[in-house]
Design a protein around this motif. Structure first.
Motif, PDB file in Angstrom:
ATOM      1  N   GLU A  89       0.845  -1.198   0.000  1.00 52.43           N
ATOM      2  CA  GLU A  89       0.000   0.000   0.000  1.00 52.43           C
ATOM      3  C   GLU A  89       0.878   1.245   0.000  1.00 52.43           C
ATOM      4  O   GLU A  89       2.049   1.193   0.361  1.00 52.43           O
ATOM      5  CB  GLU A  89      -0.850   0.044   1.284  1.00 52.43           C
ATOM      6  N   ARG A  90       0.251   2.354  -0.365  1.00 51.48           N
ATOM      7  CA  ARG A  90       0.918   3.652  -0.243  1.00 51.48           C
ATOM      8  C   ARG A  90       0.005   4.574   0.566  1.00 51.48           C
ATOM      9  O   ARG A  90      -1.219   4.481   0.465  1.00 51.48           O
ATOM     10  CB  ARG A  90       1.151   4.276  -1.619  1.00 51.48           C
ATOM     11  N   THR A  91       0.612   5.460   1.350  1.00 55.35           N
ATOM     12  CA  THR A  91      -0.184   6.420   2.111  1.00 55.35           C
ATOM     13  C   THR A  91       0.408   7.810   1.996  1.00 55.35           C
ATOM     14  O   THR A  91       1.622   7.961   1.801  1.00 55.35           O
ATOM     15  CB  THR A  91      -0.303   5.995   3.601  1.00 55.35           C
ATOM     16  N   TYR A  92      -0.478   8.796   2.099  1.00 56.00           N
ATOM     17  CA  TYR A  92      -0.042  10.194   2.062  1.00 56.00           C
ATOM     18  C   TYR A  92       0.150  10.684   3.501  1.00 56.00           C
ATOM     19  O   TYR A  92      -0.785  10.702   4.300  1.00 56.00           O
ATOM     20  CB  TYR A  92      -1.083  11.064   1.344  1.00 56.00           C
ATOM     21  N   ILE A  93       1.378  11.056   3.828  1.00 53.17           N
ATOM     22  CA  ILE A  93       1.711  11.574   5.163  1.00 53.17           C
ATOM     23  C   ILE A  93       2.189  13.016   4.984  1.00 53.17           C
ATOM     24  O   ILE A  93       2.939  13.320   4.057  1.00 53.17           O
ATOM     25  CB  ILE A  93       2.824  10.722   5.824  1.00 53.17           C
ATOM     26  N   MET A  94       1.754  13.884   5.891  1.00 52.79           N
ATOM     27  CA  MET A  94       2.137  15.295   5.769  1.00 52.79           C
ATOM     28  C   MET A  94       2.541  15.838   7.137  1.00 52.79           C
ATOM     29  O   MET A  94       1.826  15.656   8.122  1.00 52.79           O
ATOM     30  CB  MET A  94       0.946  16.072   5.195  1.00 52.79           C
ATOM     31  N   ALA A  95       3.716  16.482   7.158  1.00 57.98           N
ATOM     32  CA  ALA A  95       4.129  17.250   8.335  1.00 57.98           C
ATOM     33  C   ALA A  95       3.480  18.620   8.172  1.00 57.98           C
ATOM     34  O   ALA A  95       3.745  19.331   7.199  1.00 57.98           O
ATOM     35  CB  ALA A  95       5.644  17.358   8.400  1.00 57.98           C
ATOM     36  N   LYS A  96       2.596  18.986   9.105  1.00 56.91           N
ATOM     37  CA  LYS A  96       1.824  20.227   9.009  1.00 56.91           C
ATOM     38  C   LYS A  96       2.709  21.437   9.345  1.00 56.91           C
ATOM     39  O   LYS A  96       3.843  21.269   9.821  1.00 56.91           O
ATOM     40  CB  LYS A  96       0.617  20.116   9.949  1.00 56.91           C
ATOM     41  N   PRO A  97       2.190  22.669   9.113  1.00 62.00           N
ATOM     42  CA  PRO A  97       3.025  23.858   9.321  1.00 62.00           C
ATOM     43  C   PRO A  97       3.655  23.956  10.711  1.00 62.00           C
ATOM     44  O   PRO A  97       4.797  24.423  10.850  1.00 62.00           O
ATOM     45  CB  PRO A  97       2.040  25.019   9.100  1.00 62.00           C
ATOM     46  N   ASP A  98       2.948  23.485  11.748  1.00 63.30           N
ATOM     47  CA  ASP A  98       3.519  23.547  13.109  1.00 63.30           C
ATOM     48  C   ASP A  98       4.701  22.590  13.247  1.00 63.30           C
ATOM     49  O   ASP A  98       5.677  22.894  13.941  1.00 63.30           O
ATOM     50  CB  ASP A  98       2.455  23.307  14.188  1.00 63.30           C
ATOM     51  N   ALA A  99       4.655  21.457  12.573  1.00 62.72           N
ATOM     52  CA  ALA A  99       5.784  20.509  12.608  1.00 62.72           C
ATOM     53  C   ALA A  99       7.015  21.127  11.953  1.00 62.72           C
ATOM     54  O   ALA A  99       8.141  20.983  12.441  1.00 62.72           O
ATOM     55  CB  ALA A  99       5.411  19.201  11.927  1.00 62.72           C
ATOM     56  N   VAL A 100       6.787  21.833  10.830  1.00 57.72           N
ATOM     57  CA  VAL A 100       7.907  22.495  10.145  1.00 57.72           C
ATOM     58  C   VAL A 100       8.470  23.595  11.052  1.00 57.72           C
ATOM     59  O   VAL A 100       9.687  23.659  11.284  1.00 57.72           O
ATOM     60  CB  VAL A 100       7.453  23.067   8.776  1.00 57.72           C
ATOM     61  N   GLN A 101       7.591  24.433  11.599  1.00 58.61           N
ATOM     62  CA  GLN A 101       8.031  25.540  12.463  1.00 58.61           C
ATOM     63  C   GLN A 101       8.761  25.049  13.712  1.00 58.61           C
ATOM     64  O   GLN A 101       9.722  25.667  14.164  1.00 58.61           O
ATOM     65  CB  GLN A 101       6.816  26.385  12.902  1.00 58.61           C
ATOM     66  N   ARG A 102       8.312  23.921  14.262  1.00 51.29           N
ATOM     67  CA  ARG A 102       8.869  23.431  15.525  1.00 51.29           C
ATOM     68  C   ARG A 102      10.056  22.479  15.335  1.00 51.29           C
ATOM     69  O   ARG A 102      10.605  21.952  16.302  1.00 51.29           O
ATOM     70  CB  ARG A 102       7.757  22.737  16.334  1.00 51.29           C
ATOM     71  N   GLU A 118      -2.768  20.009  21.298  1.00 45.46           N
ATOM     72  CA  GLU A 118      -4.114  20.418  20.897  1.00 45.46           C
ATOM     73  C   GLU A 118      -4.488  19.906  19.511  1.00 45.46           C
ATOM     74  O   GLU A 118      -3.631  19.814  18.619  1.00 45.46           O
ATOM     75  CB  GLU A 118      -4.207  21.943  20.875  1.00 45.46           C
ATOM     76  N   VAL A 119      -5.792  19.653  19.304  1.00 45.46           N
ATOM     77  CA  VAL A 119      -6.269  19.087  18.034  1.00 45.46           C
ATOM     78  C   VAL A 119      -6.016  20.032  16.852  1.00 45.46           C
ATOM     79  O   VAL A 119      -5.736  19.580  15.738  1.00 45.46           O
ATOM     80  CB  VAL A 119      -7.763  18.672  18.129  1.00 45.46           C
ATOM     81  N   GLY A 120      -6.077  21.333  17.113  1.00 41.00           N
ATOM     82  CA  GLY A 120      -5.837  22.310  16.051  1.00 41.00           C
ATOM     83  C   GLY A 120      -4.361  22.574  15.790  1.00 41.00           C
ATOM     84  O   GLY A 120      -3.998  23.438  14.982  1.00 41.00           O
ATOM     85  N   ARG A 121      -3.483  21.822  16.473  1.00 39.10           N
ATOM     86  CA  ARG A 121      -2.021  21.918  16.273  1.00 39.10           C
ATOM     87  C   ARG A 121      -1.438  20.515  16.423  1.00 39.10           C
ATOM     88  O   ARG A 121      -0.499  20.306  17.180  1.00 39.10           O
ATOM     89  CB  ARG A 121      -1.377  22.850  17.321  1.00 39.10           C
ATOM     90  N   ASN A 122      -2.001  19.578  15.666  1.00 40.14           N
ATOM     91  CA  ASN A 122      -1.627  18.166  15.895  1.00 40.14           C
ATOM     92  C   ASN A 122      -0.556  17.623  14.949  1.00 40.14           C
ATOM     93  O   ASN A 122      -0.393  16.426  14.782  1.00 40.14           O
ATOM     94  CB  ASN A 122      -2.881  17.286  15.922  1.00 40.14           C
ATOM     95  N   ILE A 123       0.180  18.516  14.344  1.00 41.24           N
ATOM     96  CA  ILE A 123       1.472  18.354  13.627  1.00 41.24           C
ATOM     97  C   ILE A 123       1.556  17.436  12.392  1.00 41.24           C
ATOM     98  O   ILE A 123       2.502  17.549  11.632  1.00 41.24           O
ATOM     99  CB  ILE A 123       2.653  18.023  14.568  1.00 41.24           C
ATOM    100  N   CYS A 124       0.594  16.520  12.234  1.00 41.15           N
ATOM    101  CA  CYS A 124       0.756  15.610  11.099  1.00 41.15           C
ATOM    102  C   CYS A 124      -0.581  15.139  10.544  1.00 41.15           C
ATOM    103  O   CYS A 124      -1.604  15.164  11.235  1.00 41.15           O
ATOM    104  CB  CYS A 124       1.611  14.410  11.492  1.00 41.15           C
ATOM    105  N   HIS A 125      -0.530  14.705   9.306  1.00 40.66           N
ATOM    106  CA  HIS A 125      -1.694  14.124   8.623  1.00 40.66           C
ATOM    107  C   HIS A 125      -1.317  12.748   8.098  1.00 40.66           C
ATOM    108  O   HIS A 125      -0.191  12.535   7.658  1.00 40.66           O
ATOM    109  CB  HIS A 125      -2.114  14.998   7.434  1.00 40.66           C
ATOM    110  N   GLY A 126      -2.288  11.841   8.104  1.00 39.21           N
ATOM    111  CA  GLY A 126      -2.117  10.548   7.439  1.00 39.21           C
ATOM    112  C   GLY A 126      -3.437  10.101   6.840  1.00 39.21           C
ATOM    113  O   GLY A 126      -4.493  10.272   7.469  1.00 39.21           O
ATOM    114  N   SER A 127      -3.398   9.535   5.646  1.00 38.11           N
ATOM    115  CA  SER A 127      -4.620   9.076   4.967  1.00 38.11           C
ATOM    116  C   SER A 127      -5.364   8.066   5.838  1.00 38.11           C
ATOM    117  O   SER A 127      -4.745   7.238   6.511  1.00 38.11           O
ATOM    118  CB  SER A 127      -4.266   8.405   3.642  1.00 38.11           C
ATOM    119  N   ASP A 128      -6.706   8.111   5.779  1.00 38.50           N
ATOM    120  CA  ASP A 128      -7.495   7.233   6.655  1.00 38.50           C
ATOM    121  C   ASP A 128      -8.022   5.969   5.978  1.00 38.50           C
ATOM    122  O   ASP A 128      -8.658   5.147   6.619  1.00 38.50           O
ATOM    123  CB  ASP A 128      -8.643   8.014   7.316  1.00 38.50           C
TER     124      ASP A 128
END
Ligand code: GDP
Ligand code: MG
Length: 159
Positions: free
Chosen positions: A13-26, A119-129
């Motif tokens: 399988e392949r999945t889309y993972i993303m480091a969100k803006p807070d992960a980059v900043q931190r 916090e949920v609004g700063r949860n640093i990452c995304h992954g496909s569900d």
């Protein structure tokens, strides 16, 4: 297997993972990448992107009627993100387990969100569900496609 090609027959399988803006900043990008890399998944695409609001609206299309949608858009357009695609056996579901629960209040210690966010609004990452959403998100973020390469570790990760 170590010497044969049995591993190649396995459904990957392949999945889309993303480091969100807070992960980059931190400075947490390497921690997120490191978890997937050390687990044994294969990196097949990666880039730093400053996403357009329209791209994020499409990415989060299923959430557009939620009360938090405007703040989610502000958060996600606030800076660059690191977009990536990881490949491996069961990587969609296992990737979600590695990220931890959406709300870091409920993410177990040891998960990425559980270890690095509050916090949920700063949860640093995304992954496909789901596998279906993974393919949709990979097309959306990587119109140029992913990279085909053979990992020398394959036989040491899959039997
Ligand atoms: P995910 O798949 O675990 O990322 O969760 P969802 O797809 O349900 O939500 C997408 C993103 O929207 C989450 O990762 C959070 O950043 C954000 N989000 C979800 N629920 C809430 C909420 O109740 N409040 C706020 N502020 N953000 C939320
Ligand atoms: Mg989601």
């Amino acid at each position: 297997s170590l010497h044969g090609s049995r591993g190649l027959c396995m459904a990957m399988e392949r999945t889309y993972i993303m480091a969100k803006p807070d992960a980059v900043q931190r400075g947490l990008v390497s921690d997120i990448i490191g978890r997937f890399e050390k687990k044994g998944y294969k990196l097949v695409a990666l880039k730093l992107v400053k996403p357009a609001r329209s791209l994020l609206e499409e990415h989060y299309d299923s959430l557009k009627d939620k009360a938090f949608f405007p703040s989610l858009m502000d958060y996600m357009t606030s800076g660059p993100v690191v977009a990536m695609v990881w490949e491996g056996k069961n990587v969609v579901a296992t990737g979600r387990t590695m990220l931890g629960a959406t709300n870091p209040l409920e993410s177990a210690p040891g998960t990425i969100r559980g270890d690095f966010s509050i916090e949920v609004g700063r949860n640093i990452c995304h992954g496909s569900d789901s596998v279906e959403n993974a393919e949709r998100e990979i097309k959306l973020w990587f119109g140029e496609g992913t990279i085909d390469w053979s990992s020398h570790s394959q036989g040491w990760i899959y039997e």
